[in-house]
Design a protein around this motif. Structure first.
Motif, PDB file in Angstrom:
ATOM      1  N   LYS A  32       0.898  -1.137   0.151  1.00 48.68           N
ATOM      2  CA  LYS A  32       0.051  -0.126   0.099  1.00 48.68           C
ATOM      3  C   LYS A  32       0.823   1.225   0.032  1.00 48.68           C
ATOM      4  O   LYS A  32       1.951   1.416   1.019  1.00 48.68           O
ATOM      5  N   VAL A  33       0.740   2.025  -1.101  1.00 47.19           N
ATOM      6  CA  VAL A  33       1.554   3.301  -1.063  1.00 47.19           C
ATOM      7  C   VAL A  33       1.117   4.383  -1.254  1.00 47.19           C
ATOM      8  O   VAL A  33      -0.078   4.716  -1.651  1.00 47.19           O
ATOM      9  N   TYR A  34       1.493   5.344  -0.243  1.00 46.52           N
ATOM     10  CA  TYR A  34       1.092   6.742  -0.193  1.00 46.52           C
ATOM     11  C   TYR A  34       2.277   7.723  -0.758  1.00 46.52           C
ATOM     12  O   TYR A  34       3.585   7.459  -0.396  1.00 46.52           O
ATOM     13  N   SER A  35       1.794   8.682  -1.348  1.00 51.56           N
ATOM     14  CA  SER A  35       3.025   9.802  -1.799  1.00 51.56           C
ATOM     15  C   SER A  35       2.657  11.092  -1.324  1.00 51.56           C
ATOM     16  O   SER A  35       1.369  11.597  -1.722  1.00 51.56           O
ATOM     17  N   THR A  36       3.628  11.852  -0.754  1.00 47.43           N
ATOM     18  CA  THR A  36       3.105  13.219  -0.473  1.00 47.43           C
ATOM     19  C   THR A  36       3.562  14.215  -1.755  1.00 47.43           C
ATOM     20  O   THR A  36       4.132  13.651  -2.923  1.00 47.43           O
ATOM     21  N   VAL A  37       2.722  15.105  -2.143  1.00 47.20           N
ATOM     22  CA  VAL A  37       3.020  16.163  -2.927  1.00 47.20           C
ATOM     23  C   VAL A  37       2.892  17.397  -2.474  1.00 47.20           C
ATOM     24  O   VAL A  37       2.189  17.647  -1.476  1.00 47.20           O
ATOM     25  N   LEU A  38       3.436  18.514  -2.980  1.00 46.95           N
ATOM     26  CA  LEU A  38       3.004  19.897  -2.658  1.00 46.95           C
ATOM     27  C   LEU A  38       1.859  20.358  -3.537  1.00 46.95           C
ATOM     28  O   LEU A  38       0.953  21.043  -2.823  1.00 46.95           O
ATOM     29  N   PRO A  96       2.886  26.258  -1.433  1.00 48.05           N
ATOM     30  CA  PRO A  96       3.548  24.980  -0.660  1.00 48.05           C
ATOM     31  C   PRO A  96       5.066  25.118  -0.969  1.00 48.05           C
ATOM     32  O   PRO A  96       5.424  25.094  -2.277  1.00 48.05           O
ATOM     33  N   GLU A  97       5.880  24.530   0.057  1.00 46.18           N
ATOM     34  CA  GLU A  97       7.231  24.325  -0.455  1.00 46.18           C
ATOM     35  C   GLU A  97       7.889  23.091   0.464  1.00 46.18           C
ATOM     36  O   GLU A  97       7.119  22.656   1.397  1.00 46.18           O
ATOM     37  N   LEU A  98       8.888  22.792   0.150  1.00 46.51           N
ATOM     38  CA  LEU A  98       9.260  21.529   0.839  1.00 46.51           C
ATOM     39  C   LEU A  98       9.722  21.576   2.009  1.00 46.51           C
ATOM     40  O   LEU A  98       9.686  20.593   3.172  1.00 46.51           O
ATOM     41  N   ARG A  99       9.924  22.990   2.596  1.00 47.71           N
ATOM     42  CA  ARG A  99      10.083  22.787   4.208  1.00 47.71           C
ATOM     43  C   ARG A  99       8.972  22.681   5.070  1.00 47.71           C
ATOM     44  O   ARG A  99       9.064  22.429   6.194  1.00 47.71           O
ATOM     45  N   TRP A 100       7.651  22.587   4.274  1.00 41.66           N
ATOM     46  CA  TRP A 100       6.616  22.132   5.002  1.00 41.66           C
ATOM     47  C   TRP A 100       6.512  20.807   5.384  1.00 41.66           C
ATOM     48  O   TRP A 100       6.171  20.329   6.557  1.00 41.66           O
ATOM     49  N   ARG A 138       1.062  20.741   8.277  1.00 38.85           N
ATOM     50  CA  ARG A 138       0.731  20.794   7.005  1.00 38.85           C
ATOM     51  C   ARG A 138       0.441  19.367   6.466  1.00 38.85           C
ATOM     52  O   ARG A 138      -0.559  19.237   5.564  1.00 38.85           O
ATOM     53  N   TYR A 139       0.707  18.315   6.976  1.00 35.37           N
ATOM     54  CA  TYR A 139       0.429  17.212   6.808  1.00 35.37           C
ATOM     55  C   TYR A 139      -0.082  16.155   7.960  1.00 35.37           C
ATOM     56  O   TYR A 139       0.645  15.191   8.486  1.00 35.37           O
ATOM     57  N   PRO A 140      -1.251  16.713   8.361  1.00 34.24           N
ATOM     58  CA  PRO A 140      -1.641  16.108   9.588  1.00 34.24           C
ATOM     59  C   PRO A 140      -2.077  14.452   9.566  1.00 34.24           C
ATOM     60  O   PRO A 140      -2.353  13.961  10.468  1.00 34.24           O
ATOM     61  N   ASP A 141      -2.577  14.230   8.315  1.00 32.37           N
ATOM     62  CA  ASP A 141      -3.377  13.116   7.757  1.00 32.37           C
ATOM     63  C   ASP A 141      -2.567  11.954   7.432  1.00 32.37           C
ATOM     64  O   ASP A 141      -2.991  11.353   6.418  1.00 32.37           O
ATOM     65  N   ILE A 148      16.346  15.997  -1.608  1.00 39.84           N
ATOM     66  CA  ILE A 148      14.929  16.684  -1.657  1.00 39.84           C
ATOM     67  C   ILE A 148      14.214  16.457  -0.396  1.00 39.84           C
ATOM     68  O   ILE A 148      13.815  17.365   0.367  1.00 39.84           O
ATOM     69  N   THR A 149      14.025  15.134  -0.090  1.00 37.47           N
ATOM     70  CA  THR A 149      13.028  15.017   1.294  1.00 37.47           C
ATOM     71  C   THR A 149      13.906  13.909   2.185  1.00 37.47           C
ATOM     72  O   THR A 149      13.033  13.274   2.949  1.00 37.47           O
TER      73      THR A 149
END
Length: 400
Positions: free
Chosen positions: A41-47, A77-81, A89-92, A106-107
């Motif tokens: 199961k894969v999740y991916s963050t994005v800005l 949105p920026e990578l520092r978030w 910024r990504y509570p969920d 990058i991350t």
């Protein structure tokens, strides 16, 4: 260890999901698809994401996670978030993460922070894409002077990783030396997407010839060899004036500066015409390649060089810098090294220009013979299935 419904849950961290910017994001998506194909199961963050990106993620089976924003907040949105503000910024984020995958640089710091602050039992996989000592000196003096700090930050992130994945043999060789690791370090070889593998390139016998470059110009012109390409194309136009040079990867915002950079490097050729093209999807790049007579990748430093690999997989003639990680890979097999061109060192710039120009002209003059050679190279490369062993080892990291 398994999260959602008995499946291994992988949280992949990136700023985008898609392939239009190439490089890291293309490898990111490829890894996601590989994991999903084996039941993860894969999740991916994005800005942020375009509709095309969201459609791709849905088709792949990847769940995208967007940052929360406030109505009326003008900040983008920026990578520092991801790195410093992920709780707000990504509570969920999913609650049952088994693995966190980050991309150096990058991350990679975000992967560390999210593990330490939210998923202490998750394992961290860091994917390396950059060799700071190669890249920085071709960008700016400020970047060059910060090599030591950048390298130290990268190695610090890698020191906290459970597994380090190096993209290509050049990256593997570099980080094997810098980390002193073998047990935690693995090599990953990208597989060309089905789009390029299924591209049917046919030689178009026309007086007009098309030379294709892919990748942004602004800020990386020396790194990507656009100064060499500009001077070389000046020579090509003298011999074959009915040639079009298309540069894919220029935005409206950076067009003026990109044009100035290319013309400033035209030197005694005064003016080198080129056709600016925006960033593109893999489908659009495939069409570009079907219209091209040769693809250029004359980078002075290129950790891998996915564009060149995609061109080879499509079956179009391509010229690849000997300074690239792709050249390292191709040079391991005498059947694969045909596209490699010697760029030389900085003090041999004029020689590099002459060499590249001669190779371009030779490819254009030989026409159909070059396309036949490119077709044979495509068949040998894809027939070797060179990627399979590294992909199997990559999946083993996740217990798949």
């Amino acid at each position: 260890m398994a999260g959602s419904g008995g499946k291994i849950v992988v949280l992949m961290l990136n700023d985008e999901y898609g392939t239009s910017k190439g490089g890291i994001s293309t490898i990111h998506r490829g890894m996601a698809c590989l994991l999903i194909s084996k039941g993860a199961k894969v999740y991916s963050t994005v800005l942020e994401a375009t509709k095309g990106d969201m459609d791709d993620a849905e088709a792949d089976g990847v769940e995208l996670i967007f940052p929360t924003t406030s109505k009326g907040d003008p900040r983008q949105p920026e990578l520092r978030w991801l790195t410093f503000d992920h709780r707000s910024r990504y509570p969920d984020l999913p609650s049952d993460v088994d693995f966190i995958l980050g991309h150096v640089h990058i991350t990679s710091r975000a992967a560390r922070h999210i593990k330490e602050q939210r998923f202490p039992n998750a394992k961290v996989v860091q994917v390396t894409h950059v060799i700071p000592e190669d890249v920085a000196r071709f960008k700016s003096e400020e970047k060059e002077l910060s090599i030591e700090e950048e390298k130290a930050a990268i190695l610090d992130d890698l020191d906290h990783a459970d597994v380090i994945v190096a993209v290509g043999p050049r990256m593997y060789d570099y980080y094997k030396n810098e980390t002193g690791e073998e047990e935690r370090l693995q090599e990953f070889l990208p597989e060309p997407s089905e789009i390029f593998k299924n591209t049917q390139v046919k030689y178009r016998k026309t007086n007009m010839k098309v030379v294709l470059s892919i990748g942004r110009v602004k800020g990386v012109e020396r790194l990507k060899g656009y100064d060499l390409s500009s001077k070389s194309m000046g020579k090509v136009f003298k011999i074959r004036p009915n040639t079009k040079w298309r540069v894919r990867g220029i935005t409206r915002d950076d067009f003026s500066e990109s044009k100035e950079i290319i013309q400033a490097n035209a030197g005694k050729f005064n003016f080198v015409p080129f056709t600016p093209l925006k960033y593109a999807t893999q489908e659009e790049l495939s069409k570009d390649m079907q219209q091209a007579h040769v693809v250029l990748m004359p980078s002075r430093a290129e950790p891998f060089g996915l564009v060149g690999l995609e061109a080879i997989a499509a079956g179009v003639p391509v010229l690849v810098s000997d300074k690239s990680g792709l050249a390292w890979f191709l040079d391991q097999d005498p059947d694969f090294d045909r596209p490699i061109v010697e760029i030389g060192d900085d003090d041999d710039e004029e020689e590099a220009v002459q060499t590249l120009a001669k190779r371009i002209i030779k490819v254009l003059n030989r026409g159909e013979k070059e396309f036949e050679a490119a077709r044979r190279l495509k068949e040998r490369l894809l027939g070797s299935k060179y990627w399979e062993e590294s992909h199997s080892k990559f999946l083993e990291i996740f217990g798949l």
